[in-house]
Design a protein around this motif. Structure first.
Motif, PDB file in Angstrom:
ATOM      1  N   VAL A 136       0.833  -1.228  -0.108  1.00 20.43           N
ATOM      2  CA  VAL A 136      -0.111  -0.011   0.026  1.00 20.43           C
ATOM      3  C   VAL A 136       0.888   1.328   0.058  1.00 20.43           C
ATOM      4  N   ALA A 137       1.878   1.221   1.082  1.00 21.65           N
ATOM      5  CA  ALA A 137       3.019   2.337   0.873  1.00 21.65           C
ATOM      6  C   ALA A 137       3.397   2.631  -0.484  1.00 21.65           C
ATOM      7  N   ASP A 138       3.733   1.630  -1.232  1.00 18.17           N
ATOM      8  CA  ASP A 138       4.210   1.681  -2.569  1.00 18.17           C
ATOM      9  C   ASP A 138       3.141   1.955  -3.725  1.00 18.17           C
ATOM     10  N   GLY A 139       1.955   2.291  -3.281  1.00 18.80           N
ATOM     11  CA  GLY A 139       0.858   2.575  -4.084  1.00 18.80           C
ATOM     12  C   GLY A 139       0.362   1.272  -5.158  1.00 18.80           C
TER      13      GLY A 139
ATOM     14  N   GLU B 294      -2.448  -5.509  -5.767  1.00 25.91           N
ATOM     15  CA  GLU B 294      -1.493  -6.405  -5.225  1.00 25.91           C
ATOM     16  C   GLU B 294      -1.464  -6.637  -3.686  1.00 25.91           C
ATOM     17  N   ALA B 295      -1.812  -5.483  -3.081  1.00 25.64           N
ATOM     18  CA  ALA B 295      -2.014  -5.840  -1.562  1.00 25.64           C
ATOM     19  C   ALA B 295      -3.256  -6.421  -1.230  1.00 25.64           C
TER      20      ALA B 295
ATOM     21  N   ASN C 161      -6.200  -6.055  11.163  1.00 28.44           N
ATOM     22  CA  ASN C 161      -5.002  -5.450  10.904  1.00 28.44           C
ATOM     23  C   ASN C 161      -4.874  -4.932   9.572  1.00 28.44           C
ATOM     24  N   CYS C 162      -4.887  -5.615   8.518  1.00 31.89           N
ATOM     25  CA  CYS C 162      -5.142  -5.158   7.041  1.00 31.89           C
ATOM     26  C   CYS C 162      -6.365  -4.469   6.749  1.00 31.89           C
ATOM     27  N   GLY C 163      -7.339  -4.652   7.420  1.00 31.06           N
ATOM     28  CA  GLY C 163      -8.596  -3.992   7.126  1.00 31.06           C
ATOM     29  C   GLY C 163      -8.671  -2.513   7.226  1.00 31.06           C
ATOM     30  N   ARG C 164      -7.643  -2.016   8.339  1.00 29.84           N
ATOM     31  CA  ARG C 164      -7.708  -0.811   8.744  1.00 29.84           C
ATOM     32  C   ARG C 164      -6.927   0.016   7.128  1.00 29.84           C
ATOM     33  N   ILE C 165      -5.966  -0.558   6.553  1.00 27.77           N
ATOM     34  CA  ILE C 165      -5.586   0.169   5.646  1.00 27.77           C
ATOM     35  C   ILE C 165      -6.280  -0.179   4.252  1.00 27.77           C
ATOM     36  N   LEU C 166      -6.718  -1.470   4.041  1.00 24.82           N
ATOM     37  CA  LEU C 166      -7.346  -1.826   2.706  1.00 24.82           C
ATOM     38  C   LEU C 166      -8.746  -1.311   2.862  1.00 24.82           C
ATOM     39  N   LEU C 167      -9.517  -1.120   3.898  1.00 28.49           N
ATOM     40  CA  LEU C 167     -10.964  -0.885   3.655  1.00 28.49           C
ATOM     41  C   LEU C 167     -10.965   0.401   2.924  1.00 28.49           C
ATOM     42  N   PRO C 168     -10.342   1.479   3.137  1.00 25.42           N
ATOM     43  CA  PRO C 168     -10.584   2.503   2.358  1.00 25.42           C
ATOM     44  C   PRO C 168     -10.380   2.459   0.833  1.00 25.42           C
TER      45      PRO C 168
ATOM     46  N   ALA D 198     -10.621  -0.571  -0.673  1.00 26.78           N
ATOM     47  CA  ALA D 198     -11.857  -1.498  -1.584  1.00 26.78           C
ATOM     48  C   ALA D 198     -12.597  -1.947  -0.604  1.00 26.78           C
ATOM     49  N   PRO D 199     -13.644  -1.158  -0.270  1.00 24.66           N
ATOM     50  CA  PRO D 199     -14.649  -1.253   0.745  1.00 24.66           C
ATOM     51  C   PRO D 199     -15.448  -2.481   0.576  1.00 24.66           C
ATOM     52  N   GLU D 200     -16.010  -2.853  -0.803  1.00 22.20           N
ATOM     53  CA  GLU D 200     -16.945  -3.863  -0.938  1.00 22.20           C
ATOM     54  C   GLU D 200     -16.122  -5.242  -0.357  1.00 22.20           C
TER      55      GLU D 200
END
Length: 127
Positions: A66-69, A73-74, A99-106, A108-110
Motif C-alpha cells: 500500500v505504501a508503494d501504491g 497487489e496488496a 490489521n489489514c482492514g485498517r488500511i485496505l478498507l478505504p 476496497a470497501p466492498e
C-alpha cells in the motif's frame, strides 16, 4: 529474533522481525519496515505452511505494498493469506483481517467488508 535464530525456531524469528517491521510502519519509518521485510524473505520461502507469526509477515507486506501504491497487489495478497489462514487458524485469520482492514478498507470497501463480515463472529467469540 536472535534467540529464535540460534535455536532454529524460524516461525518465531519471522514473527518477531515482522512485528518489529509493523511497529516501524506505525512509526512512519517505512525504510526500517522494508528492511525487516527483506530480512525475512528468505526464511519465508522455506515455509509453505501457515504458522503462528506468518500473519505478521503478511500484514507487513500488505502495508508496504500500500505504501508503494500497489493497492491491487496488496488486496490480492491479503485475500490469499486470509483464505490460507482460515483453513488452519481462525484467530490469526481474524487478526489479519482486522490489521489489514485498517488500511485496505478505504481502498476496497466492498471487498474488505465481505472479509470483515466473514470473520465477525469468530472475532467476537475470541473477544
Amino acid at each position: 529474533a536472535s534467540l529464535a535464530q540460534r535455536i532454529g525456531a524460524s516461525d518465531v524469528q519471522i514473527g518477531a522481525i515482522a512485528a518489529v517491521g509493523l511497529c516501524n510502519i506505525e512509526g512512519n519509518d517505512v525504510q526500517k519496515a522494508r528492511e525487516a521485510s527483506e530480512e525475512i524473505q528468505e526464511l519465508l520461502t522455506r515455509r509453505s505452511d501457515w504458522f503462528q507469526g506468518r500473519e505478521f509477515a503478511v500484514a507487513l507486506s500488505v502495508a508496504l505494498l500500500v505504501a508503494d501504491g500497489k493497492s491491487a497487489e496488496a488486496i490480492d495478497q491479503y485475500e490469499k493469506a486470509a483464505s490460507f489462514a482460515e483453513s488452519s487458524d481462525l484467530y490469526t485469520a481474524a487478526w489479519l483481517t482486522a490489521n489489514c482492514g485498517r488500511i485496505l478498507l478505504p481502498l476496497a470497501p466492498e471487498v474488505m467488508q465481505t472479509w470483515i463480515e466473514r470473520f465477525r463472529s469468530p472475532a467476537e467469540e475470541f473477544g
